[in-house]
Scaffold this motif. Structure first.
Motif, PDB file in Angstrom:
ATOM      1  N   PRO A  95     -43.217   0.344 -22.981  1.00  0.00           N
ATOM      2  CA  PRO A  95     -43.785  -1.003 -23.119  1.00  0.00           C
ATOM      3  C   PRO A  95     -43.881  -1.763 -21.801  1.00  0.00           C
ATOM      4  N   GLU A  96     -42.861  -1.659 -20.928  1.00  0.00           N
ATOM      5  CA  GLU A  96     -42.917  -2.414 -19.687  1.00  0.00           C
ATOM      6  C   GLU A  96     -43.985  -1.850 -18.748  1.00  0.00           C
ATOM      7  N   ARG A  97     -44.118  -0.511 -18.709  1.00  0.00           N
ATOM      8  CA  ARG A  97     -45.154   0.080 -17.873  1.00  0.00           C
ATOM      9  C   ARG A  97     -46.545  -0.324 -18.361  1.00  0.00           C
ATOM     10  N   ARG A 143     -47.361  -3.007 -20.071  1.00  0.00           N
ATOM     11  CA  ARG A 143     -47.606  -4.426 -19.787  1.00  0.00           C
ATOM     12  C   ARG A 143     -47.910  -4.627 -18.305  1.00  0.00           C
ATOM     13  N   LEU A 144     -47.223  -3.889 -17.438  1.00  0.00           N
ATOM     14  CA  LEU A 144     -47.488  -4.022 -16.008  1.00  0.00           C
ATOM     15  C   LEU A 144     -48.918  -3.592 -15.687  1.00  0.00           C
ATOM     16  N   LEU A 145     -49.372  -2.506 -16.250  1.00  0.00           N
ATOM     17  CA  LEU A 145     -50.750  -2.062 -16.050  1.00  0.00           C
ATOM     18  C   LEU A 145     -51.735  -3.133 -16.524  1.00  0.00           C
ATOM     19  N   GLU A 146     -51.472  -3.686 -17.692  1.00  0.00           N
ATOM     20  CA  GLU A 146     -52.366  -4.726 -18.222  1.00  0.00           C
ATOM     21  C   GLU A 146     -52.367  -5.955 -17.334  1.00  0.00           C
ATOM     22  N   ARG A 147     -51.203  -6.329 -16.825  1.00  0.00           N
ATOM     23  CA  ARG A 147     -51.131  -7.519 -15.969  1.00  0.00           C
ATOM     24  C   ARG A 147     -51.856  -7.287 -14.641  1.00  0.00           C
ATOM     25  N   TYR A 148     -51.717  -6.094 -14.066  1.00  0.00           N
ATOM     26  CA  TYR A 148     -52.436  -5.818 -12.823  1.00  0.00           C
ATOM     27  C   TYR A 148     -53.945  -5.905 -13.056  1.00  0.00           C
ATOM     28  N   HIS A 149     -54.404  -5.336 -14.145  1.00  0.00           N
ATOM     29  CA  HIS A 149     -55.837  -5.403 -14.443  1.00  0.00           C
ATOM     30  C   HIS A 149     -56.276  -6.855 -14.606  1.00  0.00           C
ATOM     31  N   THR A 150     -55.501  -7.636 -15.339  1.00  0.00           N
ATOM     32  CA  THR A 150     -55.832  -9.054 -15.526  1.00  0.00           C
ATOM     33  C   THR A 150     -55.827  -9.796 -14.199  1.00  0.00           C
ATOM     34  N   ASP A 151     -54.815  -9.539 -13.373  1.00  0.00           N
ATOM     35  CA  ASP A 151     -54.726 -10.215 -12.073  1.00  0.00           C
ATOM     36  C   ASP A 151     -55.957  -9.936 -11.224  1.00  0.00           C
ATOM     37  N   SER A 196     -41.691  -9.266 -18.796  1.00  0.00           N
ATOM     38  CA  SER A 196     -41.942  -7.887 -19.234  1.00  0.00           C
ATOM     39  C   SER A 196     -42.410  -7.779 -20.682  1.00  0.00           C
ATOM     40  N   VAL A 197     -42.346  -8.875 -21.416  1.00  0.00           N
ATOM     41  CA  VAL A 197     -42.842  -8.898 -22.799  1.00  0.00           C
ATOM     42  C   VAL A 197     -43.700 -10.143 -22.977  1.00  0.00           C
ATOM     43  N   ASP A 198     -44.476 -10.162 -24.029  1.00  0.00           N
ATOM     44  CA  ASP A 198     -45.233 -11.359 -24.357  1.00  0.00           C
ATOM     45  C   ASP A 198     -44.239 -12.485 -24.656  1.00  0.00           C
ATOM     46  N   PRO A 199     -44.355 -13.632 -23.967  1.00  0.00           N
ATOM     47  CA  PRO A 199     -43.319 -14.662 -24.099  1.00  0.00           C
ATOM     48  C   PRO A 199     -43.203 -15.235 -25.503  1.00  0.00           C
TER      49      PRO A 199
END
Length: 672
Positions: free
Chosen positions: A128-130, A132-140, A644-647
């Protein structure tokens, strides 16, 4: 510079920066080398010959930039807390360079292609953390403009560089004008109403600023200065208030128009109607409409309550007087004293800083989380007065370092804040180092530091941020500690405020600084009875600032705001929140949060977070309050997760449901 301590990892415990060895001349070379190293590392990731993988792309980016991160952490700490002419000059030079450096990464089309390829296969990432990190990098990258055509990307770079320069200029203007607006008083009789400690602090401030034999009142970041509630001299109150609202008029009026219009232009380039839409799309609120719906629900009731309070205060004034903004805090305090037999001068002797910190803040953290704190006199901060504590878990295992910098000074920006000096990360093998900053007036040498209850609340609040950083248990630095959406970051800190008035905690620290006698029970009862007193004022001044922020950032590309003062007045009228006797908590020209502090279109986040906070306070109360089991649950389900998770998923896991707004409305007297 072969002896530059910023170019190598610190050998101190927890990688605490070696402040004693760092000189101003180290920063420039460290940034130069740090940016060069980071650029080379990123270029290597982009040029990787093999197919993109999580390890050779996303994780490699997380590992990159350590030298730049070290230099940045120390430098921006210096800028905020111990600035000087050389540092400010370097800040002016560096801000556009750093903006361009980050753009060179986020607008790297080759690198983005690798991230996009991985993003297309994100469903295959099981951790899950990996994922989410991939998704956040794409969003950024997408939000930074990586998908734009080349001509628009170049235009975006130019805007980002100019905005970095303007934000730096705004911040520096504000600090200079705040220092210049020092209110100097010749005759101590004019300070009638202030306590002996506050008068002594004013004498010390005057001496430090070159006004020997006089008294000086320095300005906090707020519009309503703390001394307004005590000074009996109406002319001095007006002078202090006008000094407060006058800050930034000469230097920042033109800058805010440029900043707001450039942000609108950037939002349009990125496909958004307004800067507010761009910002809020990546927050828990999701849409500007959702934020406005909530604020506009509260505003009419807050306005109504404030009008009733104004009438109440006017009746306490001399006949024929008009309630002005510099009168409100004074008469509110007079009425509060009369109605609840309580005033700051009575409570301050029971609120000594060391006792508040060690027997209040640390005591609550021990009871709730099992933490213990050891003063590390062998470790130094960026100034001798910065305290360093090592923090341990209940089993004795080391958790991190906590630094505390509580006193105001001319070289320090206003307000209160927390920042991280070292981020917790399993990937990097680092434990957290965090610092809290306040701006408490320094007492004369040998005298105790006695606090108002607002300052006590702020001390607990900022330590809530510190706990969020200290409890982080994530793999990737991108998610460490307070790396959460802006409208979620204030939530844990606001929850921590509750322990300042929790009976067991209050009884442990609220003791007379000379006699050790506990604060009288009637004082405590009066504070509880007065909980909703003046809440209309507090809600209106906050909502006015939040709605003003959104007004500036709902401008569309090409829309000119005109004169900033006229724009501000029209925005408050349109929002139905304008009151001559209550000004926004921050007016446009010194609204540091939104024009240079990262809260643009995000000042609403305090009230948004307070919804979660008030609901969580109810959860604690339902589960017997200050219990280790509650602390362990809050730590495990929320504070340790960082980003690391959806707040909101973390909140729902804690609360068992979606957030409820009713506890907040009840707290602020807005239920009707």
């Amino acid at each position: 510079m072969t002896d530059n301590p910023l170019l190598v990892p610190s050998s101190l415990p927890y990688e605490l920066p070696p402040f004693a060895d760092i000189r101003d001349e180290h920063f420039g070379p460290a940034f130069e080398q740090g940016m060069a190293e980071h650029a080379a590392e990123v270029a290597a990731v982009a040029a990787e010959g093999g197919a993109p993988t999580f390890e050779n792309t996303i994780e490699a980016l997380e590992r990159a930039g350590r030298t730049l991160a070290r230099a940045s952490t120390v430098f921006w700490t210096k800028v905020a807390s111990d600035s000087n002419e050389a540092v400010r000059a370097l800040e002016t030079e560096l801000s556009p360079k750093l903006a361009a450096h980050h753009d060179s990464i986020l607008l790297n089309t080759t690198l983005f292609a690798r991230i996009e390829a991985l993003y297309a296969e994100r469903d295959t990432v099981t951790d899950p953390e990996r994922r989410r990190l991939l998704e956040r990098y794409h969003t950024d990258f997408v939000r930074a403009g990586a998908a734009l055509p080349a001509d628009k990307a170049e235009a975006l770079k130019a805007i980002n560089t100019e905005l970095a320069e303007l934000a730096t200029a705004f911040d520096q203007n504000l600090q200079e004008e705040t220092n210049a607006a020092l209110v100097v008083v010749d005759d101590v009789a004019e300070l009638d109403g202030l306590g002996d400690g506050a008068i002594a602090a004013a004498a010390r401030t005057a001496s430090e600023r070159g006004h020997d034999g006089k008294y000086a009142l320095s300005l906090s970041l707020f519009t309503a200065q703390p001394a307004l509630s005590s000074l009996t001299d109406r002319a001095l109150r007006r002078r202090l208030y006008e000094a407060s609202i006058g800050r930034g008029q000469s230097g920042n009026a033109e800058l805010v128009v440029k900043i707001a219009t450039l942000r609108a232009k950037r939002a349009a380039l990125l496909g958004y109607d307004t800067h507010a839409d761009y910002v809020i799309a990546d927050q828990t609120a999701g849409t500007t409409k959702a934020v406005l719906d909530r604020l506009e629900r509260m505003a009419p009731v807050a306005h109504r309550n404030a009008l009733a309070e104004a009438a109440d205060l006017a009746s306490a004034m001399p006949e024929g007087s008009t309630l002005e903004p510099w009168d409100w805090p004074f008469y509110a305090e007079r009425v509060r004293q009369e109605r609840y037999s309580l005033d700051d001068s009575a409570t301050r002797p029971y609120l000594e800083l060391d006792r508040v910190l060690e027997d209040g803040v640390f005591f609550a953290a021990n009871k709730l989380y099992g933490l213990s704190f050891t003063r590390r006199e062998d470790l130094v901060g960026y100034l001798p007065e910065v305290r360093v504590y090592e923090v341990f878990n209940e089993d004795g295992s080391p958790l991190g370092l906590f630094l505390a910098d509580y006193y105001a000074r001319a070289a320090k920006r206003g307000g209160a804040w927390m920042n991280s000096l070292v981020l917790q990360s399993r990937l990097r093998g680092t434990k957290p180092v965090v610092v809290n900053n306040l701006n408490i007036p320094r007492p004369p040498d040998g005298e105790p530091t006695l606090l108002t209850f607002d300052e006590v609340r702020t001390t607990f609040h900022e330590f809530g941020h510190a706990l969020h950083g200290l409890f982080s248990q994530v793999t990737y630095p991108r998610f460490s500690g307070t790396s959460v959406p802006r409208d979620f970051v204030e939530y844990p800190s606001q929850v921590n405020e509750m322990w300042g008035t929790w009976p067991e905690v209050l009884a442990n620290y609220a003791k007379h600084h000379r006699t050790g006698e506990p604060m009288p029970a009637e004082f405590v009862a009066s504070m509880e009875a007065a909980e909703l007193f003046n809440e209309g004022f507090r809600s209106v001044e906050y909502l006015a600032a939040a709605l003003l922020d959104l007004a500036w950032h709902r401008l569309r590309d090409g829309e000119e705001p005109g004169d900033p003062a006229a724009f501000e007045a029209a925005a408050l009228e349109a929002a139905g929140i304008a009151m001559p006797s209550i000004q926004p908590r921050y007016k446009t020209n010194y609204f540091q949060h939104v024009f240079s502090g990262g809260y643009s279109a995000g000042y609403y986040s305090y009230i948004w977070s307070e919804i979660l906070d008030a609901d969580t306070v109810e959860w604690f109360k339902e589960n017997d309050g200050l219990r280790r089991s509650n602390g362990d649950t809050f730590r495990a389900k929320l504070l340790s997760k960082g980003g690391s998770v959806d707040p909101l998923a973390a909140f729902a896991d804690l609360r068992g449901r979606e957030p409820d707004i009713e506890p907040l409305l009840k707290r602020r007297g807005l239920s009707a």
